[in-house]
Design a protein around this motif. Structure first.
Motif, PDB file in Angstrom:
ATOM      1  N   UNK A 136      33.674   7.038  20.077  1.00 45.91           N
ATOM      2  CA  UNK A 136      32.841   6.134  19.294  1.00 45.91           C
ATOM      3  C   UNK A 136      31.380   6.263  19.688  1.00 45.91           C
ATOM      4  N   UNK A 137      30.465   6.110  18.721  1.00 43.33           N
ATOM      5  CA  UNK A 137      29.049   6.108  19.075  1.00 43.33           C
ATOM      6  C   UNK A 137      28.758   5.052  20.123  1.00 43.33           C
ATOM      7  N   UNK A 138      28.007   5.454  21.139  1.00 44.50           N
ATOM      8  CA  UNK A 138      27.684   4.538  22.222  1.00 44.50           C
ATOM      9  C   UNK A 138      26.207   4.192  22.189  1.00 44.50           C
ATOM     10  N   UNK A 139      25.874   3.086  22.787  1.00 37.73           N
ATOM     11  CA  UNK A 139      24.515   2.606  22.768  1.00 37.73           C
ATOM     12  C   UNK A 139      23.854   2.743  24.126  1.00 37.73           C
ATOM     13  N   UNK A 140      22.590   3.069  24.128  1.00 35.78           N
ATOM     14  CA  UNK A 140      21.830   3.193  25.355  1.00 35.78           C
ATOM     15  C   UNK A 140      21.090   1.890  25.600  1.00 35.78           C
ATOM     16  N   UNK A 141      21.148   1.379  26.822  1.00 39.73           N
ATOM     17  CA  UNK A 141      20.440   0.145  27.155  1.00 39.73           C
ATOM     18  C   UNK A 141      19.063   0.488  27.704  1.00 39.73           C
ATOM     19  N   UNK A 142      18.041  -0.185  27.188  1.00 42.41           N
ATOM     20  CA  UNK A 142      16.695   0.034  27.678  1.00 42.41           C
ATOM     21  C   UNK A 142      15.997   1.172  26.951  1.00 42.41           C
ATOM     22  N   UNK A 143      14.654   1.152  26.927  1.00 41.85           N
ATOM     23  CA  UNK A 143      13.901   2.180  26.221  1.00 41.85           C
ATOM     24  C   UNK A 143      13.864   3.488  26.990  1.00 41.85           C
ATOM     25  N   UNK A 144      13.908   4.609  26.283  1.00 42.01           N
ATOM     26  CA  UNK A 144      13.742   5.932  26.874  1.00 42.01           C
ATOM     27  C   UNK A 144      12.274   6.315  26.736  1.00 42.01           C
ATOM     28  N   UNK A 145      11.603   6.708  27.830  1.00 36.19           N
ATOM     29  CA  UNK A 145      10.164   6.995  27.753  1.00 36.19           C
ATOM     30  C   UNK A 145       9.791   8.027  26.703  1.00 36.19           C
ATOM     31  N   UNK A 146      10.576   9.112  26.573  1.00 34.52           N
ATOM     32  CA  UNK A 146      10.240  10.107  25.559  1.00 34.52           C
ATOM     33  C   UNK A 146      10.369   9.520  24.154  1.00 34.52           C
ATOM     34  N   UNK A 147      11.390   8.702  23.947  1.00 34.43           N
ATOM     35  CA  UNK A 147      11.557   8.070  22.643  1.00 34.43           C
ATOM     36  C   UNK A 147      10.409   7.133  22.323  1.00 34.43           C
ATOM     37  N   UNK A 148       9.978   6.357  23.316  1.00 35.91           N
ATOM     38  CA  UNK A 148       8.848   5.445  23.099  1.00 35.91           C
ATOM     39  C   UNK A 148       7.567   6.229  22.813  1.00 35.91           C
ATOM     40  N   UNK A 149       7.338   7.302  23.568  1.00 36.25           N
ATOM     41  CA  UNK A 149       6.136   8.105  23.351  1.00 36.25           C
ATOM     42  C   UNK A 149       6.126   8.705  21.950  1.00 36.25           C
ATOM     43  N   UNK A 150       7.274   9.193  21.526  1.00 35.54           N
ATOM     44  CA  UNK A 150       7.376   9.797  20.207  1.00 35.54           C
ATOM     45  C   UNK A 150       7.193   8.755  19.108  1.00 35.54           C
ATOM     46  N   UNK A 151       7.797   7.585  19.294  1.00 32.73           N
ATOM     47  CA  UNK A 151       7.614   6.499  18.322  1.00 32.73           C
ATOM     48  C   UNK A 151       6.153   6.102  18.223  1.00 32.73           C
TER      49      UNK A 151
ATOM     50  N   UNK B 204       3.556   4.587  35.088  1.00 32.01           N
ATOM     51  CA  UNK B 204       2.555   5.622  34.829  1.00 32.01           C
ATOM     52  C   UNK B 204       3.147   7.012  35.048  1.00 32.01           C
ATOM     53  N   UNK B 205       3.929   7.167  36.121  1.00 34.94           N
ATOM     54  CA  UNK B 205       4.558   8.465  36.391  1.00 34.94           C
ATOM     55  C   UNK B 205       5.554   8.815  35.283  1.00 34.94           C
ATOM     56  N   UNK B 206       6.330   7.820  34.837  1.00 37.27           N
ATOM     57  CA  UNK B 206       7.288   8.058  33.768  1.00 37.27           C
ATOM     58  C   UNK B 206       6.610   8.435  32.469  1.00 37.27           C
ATOM     59  N   UNK B 207       5.467   7.816  32.191  1.00 42.47           N
ATOM     60  CA  UNK B 207       4.721   8.123  30.976  1.00 42.47           C
ATOM     61  C   UNK B 207       4.206   9.557  30.998  1.00 42.47           C
ATOM     62  N   UNK B 208       3.644   9.955  32.137  1.00 47.43           N
ATOM     63  CA  UNK B 208       3.121  11.325  32.237  1.00 47.43           C
ATOM     64  C   UNK B 208       4.245  12.359  32.132  1.00 47.43           C
ATOM     65  N   UNK B 209       5.367  12.045  32.728  1.00 48.37           N
ATOM     66  CA  UNK B 209       6.505  12.954  32.651  1.00 48.37           C
ATOM     67  C   UNK B 209       7.003  13.085  31.218  1.00 48.37           C
ATOM     68  N   UNK B 210       7.077  11.947  30.512  1.00 43.54           N
ATOM     69  CA  UNK B 210       7.539  11.966  29.114  1.00 43.54           C
ATOM     70  C   UNK B 210       6.623  12.830  28.253  1.00 43.54           C
ATOM     71  N   UNK B 211       5.316  12.683  28.413  1.00 39.12           N
ATOM     72  CA  UNK B 211       4.360  13.472  27.636  1.00 39.12           C
ATOM     73  C   UNK B 211       4.519  14.951  27.945  1.00 39.12           C
ATOM     74  N   UNK B 212       4.649  15.272  29.233  1.00 42.31           N
ATOM     75  CA  UNK B 212       4.792  16.664  29.648  1.00 42.31           C
ATOM     76  C   UNK B 212       6.057  17.286  29.068  1.00 42.31           C
ATOM     77  N   UNK B 213       7.152  16.532  29.085  1.00 41.06           N
ATOM     78  CA  UNK B 213       8.410  17.069  28.557  1.00 41.06           C
ATOM     79  C   UNK B 213       8.354  17.260  27.053  1.00 41.06           C
ATOM     80  N   UNK B 214       7.709  16.338  26.348  1.00 45.92           N
ATOM     81  CA  UNK B 214       7.571  16.501  24.906  1.00 45.92           C
ATOM     82  C   UNK B 214       6.728  17.724  24.578  1.00 45.92           C
ATOM     83  N   UNK B 215       5.723  17.989  25.399  1.00 47.78           N
ATOM     84  CA  UNK B 215       4.895  19.181  25.185  1.00 47.78           C
ATOM     85  C   UNK B 215       5.699  20.449  25.470  1.00 47.78           C
TER      86      UNK B 215
END
Length: 318
Positions: free
Chosen positions: A20-35, A64-75
């Protein structure tokens, strides 16, 4: 370029044997950055200073570290492009990512907007891939989920909607020659051996997700109507409401209302989403523009928020 709508943002452990489709709890930094990038730069593909993106993500609760990592991974995935301008590092949506996000946004907001005109036919997709092709199996399952399918049995996925030519092309690109597609009606032949197609989805859990969404966002409406939500709070709320709501297109891909429990909360959740997302558009746009100017050269970026109706019509990336 990797898919801008990475299924891992919603189903992070899809290699597990899960029905069954499962749900993730809490925001994912890459998802938030992309949104965030989609909400304010999709139309213009504006370059935003990395420091501004980090600041906006920090306001939304990402470290701040999570934000920078998310941006780097999206790039690294090719979703964002990077350039330097003096002492500033700037990012913008890649053209292909912007196109995916525009089409994906239409799917997200149309999933609940379409009339319930189900014809009683199910689409079934059977596939067979060797176990050693783990990455391709994962990619195929992720694409099926984004297209609104769920696993009824191992290797047999189901949807109440017809498979469109573009969707078929996406699946064939992932697993050429490995799929068989059927259109069929469900036949009742005994309670003991019966497995209802709707059991591919966790209906009670989806209803609970809708109820939680409504409980979280409904109290904000009076303040929005009174103009009392602005600045960082407006951006945070608007990003969070989209990041949460977009999951419903996968969790509840226009499942036929007549098969669902009475009072199914999909319409109420959609109306609430529109009220929050559109109601905060102008205030949030102003704040993003100010943050970009503060962390850049002082010139406001060409930030442009859009409404749900504009997403549905298709936000054209320049």
């Amino acid at each position: 370029m990797a898919d801008a709508f990475d299924i891992e943002e919603i189903f992070p452990d899809d290699d597990a044997a899960v029905r069954l489709p499962r749900r993730q709890s809490g925001p994912a930094p890459q998802g938030l950055a992309l949104t965030l990038m989609a909400d304010y730069t999709l139309r213009t593909r504006a370059w935003l200073p990395s420091a501004a993106i980090v600041a906006l993500l920090v306001e939304s609760g990402v470290s701040e570290a999570g934000a920078r990592t998310a941006i780097s991974r999206l790039a690294r995935r090719g979703v964002l492009q990077n350039r330097r301008e003096g002492r500033h590092s700037l990012y913008r949506l890649a053209a292909a990512a912007a196109g995916q996000l525009s089409a994906g946004g239409q799917w997200i907001v149309s999933a609940a907007a379409a009339a319930d005109s189900w014809d009683g036919w199910w689409t079934l997709i059977a596939f067979s891939l060797p176990q050693q092709e783990r990455s391709r199996r994962r990619e195929l399952r992720g694409r099926l989920r984004w297209l609104g399918y769920a696993p009824l049995y191992d290797g047999l996925w189901i949807s109440p909607h017809a498979l469109t030519d573009p969707a078929a092309g996406q699946l064939d690109a992932v697993a050429p020659g490995s799929l068989t597609v059927f259109r069929a009606r469900h036949v009742e032949f005994g309670a003991v051996a019966r497995r209802d197609p709707l059991q591919a989805w966790d209906i009670a859990a989806i209803a609970g997700d809708y109820d939680a969404f409504i409980s979280r966002w409904r109290p904000l409406l009076p303040r929005i109507a009174a103009g009392g939500v602005g600045g960082a709070e407006a951006v945070h709320a608007r990003t969070a409401v989209m990041d949460t709501y977009r999951r419903f297109a996968v969790l509840d891909p226009r499942l036929p209302i007549r098969l669902l429990p009475p009072g199914w909360p999909r319409p109420a959740a959609r109306d609430l989403f529109v009220a929050v997302y559109d109601g905060l558009a102008r205030a949030a746009e102003a704040h993003v523009r100010a943050v970009a100017a503060r962390h850049g050269d002082g010139t406001p970026a060409s930030v442009s928020a859009h409404t749900v109706a504009e997403i549905l019509a298709g936000v054209a990336a320049s």
